[in-house]
Design an enzyme around this catalytic site. Sequence first.
Site, PDB file in Angstrom:
ATOM      1  N   GLU A  82       0.808  -1.223   0.000  1.00 47.43           N
ATOM      2  CA  GLU A  82       0.000   0.000   0.000  1.00 47.43           C
ATOM      3  C   GLU A  82       0.840   1.272   0.000  1.00 47.43           C
ATOM      4  O   GLU A  82       0.385   2.321  -0.448  1.00 47.43           O
ATOM      5  CB  GLU A  82      -0.965   0.008   1.184  1.00 47.43           C
ATOM      6  CG  GLU A  82      -2.127  -0.981   1.048  1.00 47.43           C
ATOM      7  CD  GLU A  82      -1.796  -2.377   1.571  1.00 47.43           C
ATOM      8  OE1 GLU A  82      -0.601  -2.658   1.833  1.00 47.43           O
ATOM      9  OE2 GLU A  82      -2.735  -3.185   1.722  1.00 47.43           O
TER      10      GLU A  82
ATOM     11  N   PHE B 282     -11.099  -7.546  13.793  1.00 45.52           N
ATOM     12  CA  PHE B 282     -10.027  -7.969  12.896  1.00 45.52           C
ATOM     13  C   PHE B 282      -9.750  -6.869  11.868  1.00 45.52           C
ATOM     14  O   PHE B 282     -10.677  -6.333  11.275  1.00 45.52           O
ATOM     15  CB  PHE B 282     -10.425  -9.271  12.186  1.00 45.52           C
ATOM     16  CG  PHE B 282      -9.398  -9.720  11.178  1.00 45.52           C
ATOM     17  CD1 PHE B 282      -8.132 -10.126  11.589  1.00 45.52           C
ATOM     18  CD2 PHE B 282      -9.684  -9.721   9.829  1.00 45.52           C
ATOM     19  CE1 PHE B 282      -7.191 -10.521  10.669  1.00 45.52           C
ATOM     20  CE2 PHE B 282      -8.737 -10.117   8.894  1.00 45.52           C
ATOM     21  CZ  PHE B 282      -7.476 -10.512   9.319  1.00 45.52           C
ATOM     22  N   GLN B 283      -8.492  -6.557  11.695  1.00 44.10           N
ATOM     23  CA  GLN B 283      -8.043  -5.504  10.770  1.00 44.10           C
ATOM     24  C   GLN B 283      -8.696  -4.152  11.054  1.00 44.10           C
ATOM     25  O   GLN B 283      -8.941  -3.359  10.145  1.00 44.10           O
ATOM     26  CB  GLN B 283      -8.240  -5.925   9.304  1.00 44.10           C
ATOM     27  CG  GLN B 283      -7.322  -7.085   8.917  1.00 44.10           C
ATOM     28  CD  GLN B 283      -7.204  -7.309   7.428  1.00 44.10           C
ATOM     29  OE1 GLN B 283      -8.139  -7.067   6.684  1.00 44.10           O
ATOM     30  NE2 GLN B 283      -6.045  -7.799   6.980  1.00 44.10           N
TER      31      GLN B 283
ATOM     32  N   LYS C 248     -17.339  -0.972   6.069  1.00 43.81           N
ATOM     33  CA  LYS C 248     -17.809  -1.950   5.087  1.00 43.81           C
ATOM     34  C   LYS C 248     -19.329  -1.934   4.935  1.00 43.81           C
ATOM     35  O   LYS C 248     -19.856  -2.009   3.828  1.00 43.81           O
ATOM     36  CB  LYS C 248     -17.336  -3.352   5.492  1.00 43.81           C
ATOM     37  CG  LYS C 248     -17.667  -4.395   4.430  1.00 43.81           C
ATOM     38  CD  LYS C 248     -16.957  -5.706   4.659  1.00 43.81           C
ATOM     39  CE  LYS C 248     -17.219  -6.639   3.476  1.00 43.81           C
ATOM     40  NZ  LYS C 248     -16.507  -7.917   3.623  1.00 43.81           N
TER      41      LYS C 248
ATOM     42  N   MET D 200      24.279   9.452   1.829  1.00 39.82           N
ATOM     43  CA  MET D 200      24.147  10.695   2.583  1.00 39.82           C
ATOM     44  C   MET D 200      24.434  10.468   4.062  1.00 39.82           C
ATOM     45  O   MET D 200      25.018  11.316   4.732  1.00 39.82           O
ATOM     46  CB  MET D 200      22.749  11.288   2.375  1.00 39.82           C
ATOM     47  CG  MET D 200      22.604  12.703   2.894  1.00 39.82           C
ATOM     48  SD  MET D 200      23.788  13.843   2.140  1.00 39.82           S
ATOM     49  CE  MET D 200      22.868  14.450   0.726  1.00 39.82           C
TER      50      MET D 200
END
Lengths: 164, 570
Positions: B56, B118-119, B168, B480
Amino acid sequence: MTRHIISVLVENEAGALSRISGLFSARGYNIETLTVAPTEDASMSRMTIVTSGSEDVIEQITKQLNKLIEVVKVIDLSEAEHIERELMLIKVRAGQKEREDMKRMADIFRGRVIDVSDNTYTIELTGDTRKLDAFIQALEPGSILETVRTGASGIGRGNRVLRV
Amino acid sequence: MDRVKTSRLTGAEIVVRCLQEEGVEYVFGYPGGAVLFIYDELFKQDKVRHVLVRHEQGAAHAADGYSRSSNKVGVCLVTSGPGVTNAVTGIATAYMDSIPMVVLTGQVPTHAIGLDAFQECDAVGITRPIVKHNMLVKDVKDLASAIKKAFHIATTGRPGPVVLDIPKDVTAAVTEFHYPDSVSMRSYNPVRKGHAGQIKKAVQLLREAERPMVYTGGGVVLSNAAPQLRELVKLLGFPCTNTLMGLGGYPGTDPQFLGMPGMHGTYEANMAMQHCDVLLAIGARFDDRVIGNPAHFAQNPRKIIHIDIDPSSISKRVKVDVPIVGNIPDVLEDLHKLLQGAPKNDLQAWWKQIDEWRAKDCLRYDRNSKIIKPQFVLEKLYEVTKGEAFVTSDVGQHQMWAAQFYKFNQPRRWINSGGLGTMGFGLPAAMGVQLANPGATVACVTGESSIQMCLQELSTCKQYRLPIKIVNLNNRYMGMVRQWQEFFHGNRYSESYMNALPDFVKLAEGYGHRGVLIEKPADVEPALREAFASKKELVFLDFITDQTENVYPMIPGGKGMTEMILSEEL
């Protein structure tokens, strides 16, 4: 570092309060007190934030508040004449010995005893922050059982009005 | 799409219909439980195309690169919980650089919110400090207007990412669909026109300037003000510098351009910033990587005019004399009108001084090196692509060299994470750039450390046949970090050496691309020519470069603009 009272009109939406308090913590600004409740227009809340900082910091605070999408208006009340009030409920020891003195002290500060038990008083006191501080100072530290303060609410004097 | 006739749609259908209404071409995303209804609706249509990333973070960066290179809104779609947290780096990257994005995040059903489902994660809470705005949509009736608002907020004023968190059950619920034509918000009305009185004051200062300097940032690029800027700077005859975010805002090959200012800016740009008597700052924010220590900056008195759409950017680190809040193209046009026909400033002495500073040739490097110098690769990249490529970069030395050596004559060609400094940005951003500009040449300048942070997107590049050219400056160090350790930490290279590196050629081949290893300076140009001649395939060019090369000039952290470390005498 000077004390400023900032008034904010904000859309009465979920998450607006945490967005504002989050802004203060994320950018390292002080919050001494913060009060919030809906206005006469239920779609809007009014917040009073007491903060302190240099002129530059206060300028950034007002700009950053204005930048939040839900914030409708911001003013720094302390820029001009204003009134502030805070409410305190303080529960003190008030047995046979202390009862008289405690009542007298409350009267001097124009407080009201609003709850009584065998050995306690609960006193309601309104005023500006310094007055409430002074009352606490005036009491024996051992006599205070519990203190709850609302934080300051402020409003401009006279024709100075914060509205949409 | 009939706007007047309403119809009953599910939340998921509404999401897709709204994206269609907004003219969204691409959604960058990754499916998961909470967004399955939305994915089902995407499946049933072909107007909005979905690009399946491999992580993602890649979705957010790709949407970001798409937006930066096209001036359209980048859109991504991720699921709840880890979908959101993975996207957070990409959202923060877009936020720091003010990139308009709309991020749709799935959420667990409303009845499960707060129960550690969940999630589940508090997407609105997690993203609150890294978005322009965010909202949880709890009722399907609010969905269409929330999406309209999200696009409106993301693109107007100072742009930025907006997150919409959609549970959802909201995507399954049904309501009348009506997409609003416009948005009106009493709490959000960005200004356009600058204050006329302030503009007059600015004109006065500009006309009286003896040592003027124009300093512009990302705001010029974001507000599409490059044409107005060019006209104004040409009219005035002033020197001009563009920040890392502002490169391409003014043509990089123009004689009035002094290069980039700041920590790794040119000697002449930094000296001019410090010693000018009137500084015209446009869409730039005087950040720590540009002016260094503000107290040192303030030692030289100069009048500052600052044009910006965001009042909070003005007088944040540096006190300015003439603040002008407004949309940059409008303000520049107003300035142009008032300055046209005015007698020209006598700048002979100032330009003579600047030419002396230029003579330092602060970007010089050893052109006779037997080892490939990274600067040489970028010079050749510029030549081979005729300065017309879209160049994305990751973060570190290669980013600074690209900014110094690739001369951008147009805005939106240089795509990098300037504010947040996100390693891993370059490759997924290049995917968005290539999709927004089909047929264009897209180079991703990176290093062996950065590229490994979003390497999985090589798979996405294969799936969508994106012919990106990866220019990997491989010095086996986090360059760097190594440079700072050499300068400021007694050569103790703590954890900055990249051991156990993969064989990048085989790796590219493993993903179905072409890989090329280049170890000698003489092979640099032929390899670049061959790679860029191919319009069909992704080529991973692995340049083995000098391990000890440093980026010069350098202003050490906390120092002033004139306290530069220059390269050793060659």
